[in-house]
Write a protein that holds these residues in place. Structure first.
Motif, mmCIF file in Angstrom:
data_model
loop_
_atom_site.group_PDB
_atom_site.id
_atom_site.type_symbol
_atom_site.label_atom_id
_atom_site.label_comp_id
_atom_site.label_asym_id
_atom_site.label_seq_id
_atom_site.Cartn_x
_atom_site.Cartn_y
_atom_site.Cartn_z
ATOM 1 N N CYS A 181 0.844 -1.190 0.000
ATOM 2 C CA CYS A 181 0.000 0.000 0.000
ATOM 3 C C CYS A 181 0.883 1.244 0.000
ATOM 4 O O CYS A 181 1.747 1.415 0.853
ATOM 5 C CB CYS A 181 -0.886 -0.061 1.230
ATOM 6 S SG CYS A 181 -1.833 1.410 1.534
ATOM 7 N N HIS A 221 -14.181 12.477 6.089
ATOM 8 C CA HIS A 221 -13.925 11.607 4.933
ATOM 9 C C HIS A 221 -13.537 10.175 5.265
ATOM 10 O O HIS A 221 -13.046 9.446 4.417
ATOM 11 C CB HIS A 221 -12.871 12.269 4.040
ATOM 12 C CG HIS A 221 -13.274 13.648 3.625
ATOM 13 N ND1 HIS A 221 -14.324 13.887 2.775
ATOM 14 C CD2 HIS A 221 -12.809 14.881 3.998
ATOM 15 C CE1 HIS A 221 -14.489 15.191 2.613
ATOM 16 N NE2 HIS A 221 -13.576 15.818 3.357
ATOM 17 N N THR A 226 -6.296 14.840 2.437
ATOM 18 C CA THR A 226 -7.254 15.282 3.469
ATOM 19 C C THR A 226 -6.561 15.931 4.668
ATOM 20 O O THR A 226 -7.187 16.175 5.690
ATOM 21 C CB THR A 226 -8.095 14.089 3.978
ATOM 22 O OG1 THR A 226 -7.220 13.146 4.630
ATOM 23 C CG2 THR A 226 -8.831 13.385 2.846
ATOM 24 N N VAL A 255 -2.776 7.322 13.556
ATOM 25 C CA VAL A 255 -3.445 7.881 12.377
ATOM 26 C C VAL A 255 -3.839 9.330 12.599
ATOM 27 O O VAL A 255 -4.065 9.771 13.724
ATOM 28 C CB VAL A 255 -4.707 7.074 11.951
ATOM 29 C CG1 VAL A 255 -4.407 5.593 11.830
ATOM 30 C CG2 VAL A 255 -5.864 7.312 12.883
ATOM 31 N N MET A 256 -3.910 10.053 11.498
ATOM 32 C CA MET A 256 -4.501 11.388 11.538
ATOM 33 C C MET A 256 -5.967 11.172 11.190
ATOM 34 O O MET A 256 -6.299 10.536 10.199
ATOM 35 C CB MET A 256 -3.810 12.309 10.520
ATOM 36 C CG MET A 256 -3.808 11.805 9.082
ATOM 37 S SD MET A 256 -2.996 12.964 7.963
ATOM 38 C CE MET A 256 -4.178 13.047 6.609
ATOM 39 N N PHE A 290 0.570 7.267 9.460
ATOM 40 C CA PHE A 290 0.568 6.778 8.078
ATOM 41 C C PHE A 290 -0.806 7.025 7.483
ATOM 42 O O PHE A 290 -1.820 6.678 8.086
ATOM 43 C CB PHE A 290 0.890 5.286 8.044
ATOM 44 C CG PHE A 290 0.640 4.672 6.699
ATOM 45 C CD1 PHE A 290 1.501 4.950 5.637
ATOM 46 C CD2 PHE A 290 -0.464 3.857 6.464
ATOM 47 C CE1 PHE A 290 1.253 4.413 4.371
ATOM 48 C CE2 PHE A 290 -0.703 3.317 5.204
ATOM 49 C CZ PHE A 290 0.163 3.598 4.161
ATOM 50 N N THR A 291 -0.812 7.618 6.293
ATOM 51 C CA THR A 291 -2.100 7.858 5.630
ATOM 52 C C THR A 291 -2.018 7.569 4.139
ATOM 53 O O THR A 291 -0.979 7.752 3.511
ATOM 54 C CB THR A 291 -2.583 9.311 5.835
ATOM 55 O OG1 THR A 291 -3.829 9.473 5.150
ATOM 56 C CG2 THR A 291 -1.590 10.330 5.294
ATOM 57 N N THR A 292 -3.139 7.090 3.608
ATOM 58 C CA THR A 292 -3.239 6.943 2.156
ATOM 59 C C THR A 292 -3.949 8.164 1.576
ATOM 60 O O THR A 292 -4.139 8.264 0.385
ATOM 61 C CB THR A 292 -4.065 5.687 1.800
ATOM 62 O OG1 THR A 292 -5.241 5.674 2.607
ATOM 63 C CG2 THR A 292 -3.265 4.431 2.053
ATOM 64 N N LEU A 347 -4.469 0.038 15.017
ATOM 65 C CA LEU A 347 -3.660 -1.132 15.377
ATOM 66 C C LEU A 347 -2.189 -0.757 15.441
ATOM 67 O O LEU A 347 -1.701 0.027 14.628
ATOM 68 C CB LEU A 347 -3.841 -2.229 14.326
ATOM 69 C CG LEU A 347 -5.289 -2.638 14.054
ATOM 70 C CD1 LEU A 347 -5.341 -3.606 12.890
ATOM 71 C CD2 LEU A 347 -5.905 -3.262 15.303
ATOM 72 N N TYR A 386 0.175 -1.871 12.189
ATOM 73 C CA TYR A 386 -0.037 -1.457 10.810
ATOM 74 C C TYR A 386 0.432 -0.020 10.644
ATOM 75 O O TYR A 386 0.202 0.812 11.527
ATOM 76 C CB TYR A 386 -1.512 -1.592 10.428
ATOM 77 C CG TYR A 386 -1.739 -1.352 8.954
ATOM 78 C CD1 TYR A 386 -1.252 -2.265 8.016
ATOM 79 C CD2 TYR A 386 -2.380 -0.216 8.491
ATOM 80 C CE1 TYR A 386 -1.420 -2.051 6.666
ATOM 81 C CE2 TYR A 386 -2.551 0.013 7.144
ATOM 82 C CZ TYR A 386 -2.069 -0.909 6.234
ATOM 83 O OH TYR A 386 -2.222 -0.694 4.887
HETATM 84 C C1 ANZ Z 1 -6.167 9.703 6.996
HETATM 85 C C2 ANZ Z 1 -7.346 9.337 6.209
HETATM 86 C C3 ANZ Z 1 -8.316 10.148 5.681
HETATM 87 C C4 ANZ Z 1 -7.401 7.961 5.982
HETATM 88 C C5 ANZ Z 1 -9.338 9.553 4.969
HETATM 89 C C6 ANZ Z 1 -8.381 7.325 5.286
HETATM 90 C C7 ANZ Z 1 -9.368 8.164 4.773
HETATM 91 P P1 ANZ Z 1 -5.339 1.009 3.921
HETATM 92 O O1 ANZ Z 1 -5.800 1.576 2.619
HETATM 93 O O2 ANZ Z 1 -6.137 -0.166 4.378
HETATM 94 O O3 ANZ Z 1 -3.866 0.770 3.973
HETATM 95 N N1 ANZ Z 1 -4.652 3.701 9.179
HETATM 96 C C8 ANZ Z 1 -3.331 3.887 9.079
HETATM 97 N N2 ANZ Z 1 -2.667 3.184 10.025
HETATM 98 C C9 ANZ Z 1 -3.616 2.542 10.725
HETATM 99 C C10 ANZ Z 1 -3.569 1.680 11.830
HETATM 100 N N3 ANZ Z 1 -2.407 1.353 12.404
HETATM 101 N N4 ANZ Z 1 -4.722 1.179 12.311
HETATM 102 C C11 ANZ Z 1 -5.898 1.527 11.752
HETATM 103 N N5 ANZ Z 1 -5.997 2.345 10.716
HETATM 104 C C12 ANZ Z 1 -4.882 2.862 10.195
HETATM 105 O O4 ANZ Z 1 -5.681 2.126 5.034
HETATM 106 C C13 ANZ Z 1 -4.863 3.218 5.216
HETATM 107 C C14 ANZ Z 1 -5.637 4.147 6.093
HETATM 108 O O5 ANZ Z 1 -5.966 3.442 7.288
HETATM 109 C C15 ANZ Z 1 -4.847 5.369 6.471
HETATM 110 O O6 ANZ Z 1 -5.291 6.532 5.775
HETATM 111 C C16 ANZ Z 1 -5.301 5.621 7.895
HETATM 112 O O7 ANZ Z 1 -6.432 6.463 7.763
HETATM 113 C C17 ANZ Z 1 -5.725 4.292 8.389
HETATM 114 F F1 ANZ Z 1 -10.281 10.336 4.474
HETATM 115 O O8 ANZ Z 1 -5.378 8.514 7.101
HETATM 116 B B1 ANZ Z 1 -6.163 7.314 6.657
#
Ligand code: ANZ
Ligand code: ZN
Length: 812
Positions: free
Chosen positions: A227, A341, A250, A335-336, A244-246, A327, A330
């Motif tokens: 990822c 969203h 945002t 997380v932010m 970590f964010t995808t 978690l 991972y």
């Molecule tokens: C900000 C954000 C904004 C996110 C948004 C998503 C949507 P995948 O695609 O499954 O890899 N994430 C990161 N680390 C995590 C952890 N240790 N435990 C739980 N959730 C975690 O998912 C990546 C997204 O899962 C990341 O992007 C983070 O949330 C969350 F509109 O960051 B996201």
């Protein structure tokens, strides 16, 4: 005249002969024609082979026999994956020592494999619970340790309260124990890991080179779960919290930060007033499994640390929370949160009254949370950018300030291999008060499993109560020290067994590099799809790591893989020992093992499997009956007639060639049922010939021989008996697979007149669909025509479609 019979006695007769003559012994001098056929490791828990074993090993053996007949030197070794929980649980129940019950099972299964008539070369047998094998499992563990690919750490682990052991993620995939079905919970324990994540990228990318079912590659791809995303640093005084964010697009919508309860910064970040609450919360979390925590339907919970971090761009204060939906293992374990969203963040924000700022315009969709891509709003200088572009811009912007970077994460975790059990390979490690973790020196291997231990349902490994085992001397300082009491997951044993077979007598090393290089890779690996995310991944990792350590010269152990389907009970569930009714023994005693093997071949598709149904056995009994009468009839006829000229029978030739071609391709693709059906048709065709008026035994014999050869992979004893019955010399299993004549693969022949310089010299019946070039060649190949051409130069060949060929030569 004696008539042909086949029975259980026939099986024994030929098994003895094969044994005496060592017919299936691998001939090392023919290694350049090697074909390494390997089935998934047999597990000796049951005392009897059940239908599932016959299905896997019997039919794969038929494939191996076919390869032999194609001229390959087939390397087909037997082995037993002999450590594991069932034997130990059996010991707790009955008091019978695992080494005794296991060796008994191995002996019983060996007998049955012989009764099945497999081509196994028993000289190459491997049994993982024997010292001569597990010594090398330990040796490899230490090599991986030296290389930094094995480490020990405190980790939340999946704990099965019923098996009383830790499980790998793969063994607790749905939150329940793969073995007993109990719900798995989480515990924190010091555990040994293999660093499989170091190979995540290669394990993923080289999937493309493998000739495996696409669905299995997909399972591995998803399991590895590569990822792409962004790491963002939020500062807290001198500390920074990296998330970590995808969805870097945002970033301007972040309204709080969430740490996993186990995150190392939690203690530091929690203000004194909130300590009690946070501590209680973290304790509660520890009781749940990862799967529970990730559940979308579970109500979100969390606790506030009382601290705030600084937003890397706006500089605003962002509250820092702890919640179990994040978690530790991972990403970065933090997380932010962007509630506008993200579903989970939204639910959490609503519950705890945290602000929600929309930064992506979803146009059509008005409701929050909107989780798709869109155009940025409320994001200062990044406004109006589409999401994808914004992710790049924002990441680059952060990178410039040293507050963020592009990153890749994997779903794959390191492989947890410690098991708190007795019946496994002891981990060759000593703990010394002064020196810490000390690997057992190579010269002291194997660290033997002590025999005299107590099997009690205490949940503790019997090794922990065995002072003879525990007390050791520190190899480095000589002071009293203690041994590691955990044993290795049995998947470690099966991660390298395919490297041991060819060199199984080696006492100096697990295998010799040159030898292993000559026999590897496995040319065909036959096994169940249930191994996709575990064994097949672990074995690939082992191969790659050993290559990098200089022990191997290749990248993949199993370039070609075939999954057999499964035979289920009538209820559609996987057949098990409990289905006592479907033990193959009664059929084998009654009809002989080949009848059973042919039924499995004929009654089911090897790729698909299906529910067990014994009714079809009658069809095979009738087939064997017809076959017996066929050869009886032939033998009687042969004894009456003298050798004579014969006239070819176009229909019979067609069926013969068609059968050879089809059976050849069917067997190569594990389509045993189709092959059996073709052979049955061939029997019918010979039968019809026997009723014809111009029957000739010399001619008939050629077809009978082919028939027996075609049948040999599918009915090894029966065909051997038939071969002898028709007067051929031992062994049918050393015959080549017959060739077929493409030209005879058509029933529609037309007569083509062949002229030389305008005079009719021959009429040839040729297939209607034969091409001009082939017809010319056929005409020129004819002796009679050649004698008329008489060495003269051919000026031209005239072809009138479907009628004649005129060969024009310069006659001298
Ligand atoms: C900000 C954000 C904004 C996110 C948004 C998503 C949507 P995948 O695609 O499954 O890899 N994430 C990161 N680390 C995590 C952890 N240790 N435990 C739980 N959730 C975690 O998912 C990546 C997204 O899962 C990341 O992007 C983070 O949330 C969350 F509109 O960051 B996201
Ligand atoms: Zn020491």
């Amino acid at each position: 005249m004696k008539s042909f019979t086949y029975s259980k006695e026939t099986d024994t007769k030929w098994q003895n002969k094969w044994n005496e003559t060592e017919i299936y012994k691998f001939d090392e001098s023919k290694i350049n024609k090697k074909y390494y056929l390997l089935e998934q490791f047999a597990y000796p828990s049951a005392k009897n082979l059940h239908i599932g074993h016959w299905w896997i090993y019997g039919l794969s053996d038929s494939f191996g026999r076919f390869k032999r007949m194609q001229g390959y030197q087939v390397f087909h070794p037997p082995g037993f994956d002999a450590f594991g929980l069932p034997a130990e649980n059996f010991a707790i129940k009955t008091g019978i020592h695992p080494s005794i019950s296991t060796e008994e099972s191995v002996a019983a299964m060996t007998e049955q494999f012989r009764a099945m008539g497999t081509t196994y070369d028993w000289n190459h047998e491997v049994v993982t619970c024997r010292e001569e094998y597990y010594k090398w499992t330990q040796w490899l563990f230490l090599k991986f340790y030296d290389k930094g690919l094995v480490y020990r750490r405190e980790a939340p682990v999946n704990w099965c309260p019923s098996c009383l052991t830790v499980l790998a993620n793969e063994q607790a995939a749905d939150g329940v124990c793969e073995r007993c079905g109990s719900e798995v919970n989480q515990r924190c324990m010091k555990q040994w890991f293999f660093k499989i994540t170091e190979y995540a990228d290669e394990l993923l990318s080289s999937l493309d080179t493998l000739n495996w079912p696409e669905s299995t590659k997909l399972i591995q791809r998803n399991w590895i779960g590569k990822c792409f995303g962004t790491e963002v640093d939020f500062s807290f005084g001198k500390e920074k919290i990296t998330v970590f964010t995808t969805r870097a697009d945002t970033l301007m919508g972040v309204t709080y930060i969430v740490l996993a309860p186990e995150h190392p910064l939690v203690e530091l970040l929690t203000i004194p007033d909130n300590k009690a609450e946070i501590l209680t919360y973290c304790r509660q979390t520890a009781k749940q499994s990862e799967i529970e925590r990730m559940s979308a339907v579970k109500e979100k919970t969390g606790a506030f640390t009382g601290s705030y971090a600084e937003h890397p761009i706006s500089g605003e204060s962002i509250p820092i929370w702890v919640a179990d939906y994040v978690l530790l293992n991972y990403g970065t374990g933090a997380v932010m949160a962007v509630p506008a969203h993200d579903e989970r963040d939204y639910e959490f924000a609503v519950k705890y009254n945290l602000p929600i700022i929309q930064v992506i315009d979803g146009k059509a969709e008005k409701l929050l949370p909107f989780c798709g891509d869109g155009i940025l709003i409320n994001s200062d200088s990044f406004n109006d950018l589409p999401s994808e572009q914004a992710r790049q811009k924002i990441t680059a912007f952060l990178d410039n300030m040293g507050k963020g970077r592009n990153t890749v994460t994997y779903r794959l975790r390191d492989w947890l291999v410690s098991r708190q059990r007795y019946w496994g390979t002891p981990i060759p490690i000593i703990y010394c008060e002064d020196c810490g973790i000390v690997p057992v020196p190579e010269s002291e291997l194997p660290v033997k499993l002590p025999y005299n231990v107590q099997f009690l349902p205490t949940g503790q490994s019997p090794l922990t109560a065995c002072s003879e085992f525990i007390n050791a001397v520190c190899p480095s300082c000589g002071k009293p020290a203690t041994r590691e009491t955990d044993t290795l997951d049995t998947f470690v044993c099966s991660s390298w067994y395919y490297l041991r077979y060819y060199d199984n007598k080696n006492t100096l090393a697990p295998f010799d590099k040159d030898r292993v290089d000559r026999i590897m890779p496995v040319d065909m690996y036959v096994g169940g799809v249930e191994h996709a995310a575990m064994h097949l991944l672990y074995a690939r990792f082992f191969t790659k790591a050993l290559r990098d350590m200089g022990y191997l010269n290749f990248d993949e152990p199993f370039p070609t893989l075939f999954h057999q389907g499964i035979i289920t009970g009538q209820d559609g569930k996987k057949i098990s020992k409990r289905d006592g009714a479907v033990s193959p023994d009664k059929y084998i005693n009654q009809y002989g093992s080949d009848l059973f093997r042919m039924y499995l071949c004929f009654g089911f598709s090897y790729a698909d499997g299906g529910p067990w149904d014994e009714n079809g056995i009658k069809a095979i009994t009738r087939f064997v009956f017809r076959l017996s009468r066929l050869v009886d009839n032939f033998a009687a006829f042969k004894s009456e007639k003298t050798e004579s000229e014969y006239k070819t029978d176009r229909d019979l030739e067609y069926v013969r060639n068609y059968t050879v071609k089809q059976v050849g391709s069917d067997l190569g693709l594990f389509r045993f049922n189709a092959a059996m059906a073709r052979i049955m048709e061939f029997v019918n065709a010979i039968n019809a010939y026997q009723k014809s008026v111009i029957r000739n035994w010399v001619y008939e014999e050629m077809f009978i021989k082919d028939l027996v050869i075609l049948l040999a992979p599918l009915a090894p004893h029966l065909s051997e008996e038939l071969w002898e019955f028709i007067g051929c010399s031992y062994s049918v299993h050393n015959q080549s697979f017959p060739a077929y004549d493409e030209a005879k693969l058509t029933r529609d022949l037309i007569d083509i007149a062949i002229q030389v310089n305008g005079r009719l010299r021959e009429v040839m019946p040729l297939p209607a669909d034969m091409k001009e070039e082939e017809i010319k060649n056929a005409a020129l190949a004819c002796d009679k025509i050649q004698s008329h051409i008489n060495g003269c130069k051919i000026a031209k060949i005239i072809y009138i479609k479907g009628r004649l060929i005129n060969i024009v030569c310069d006659l001298q």
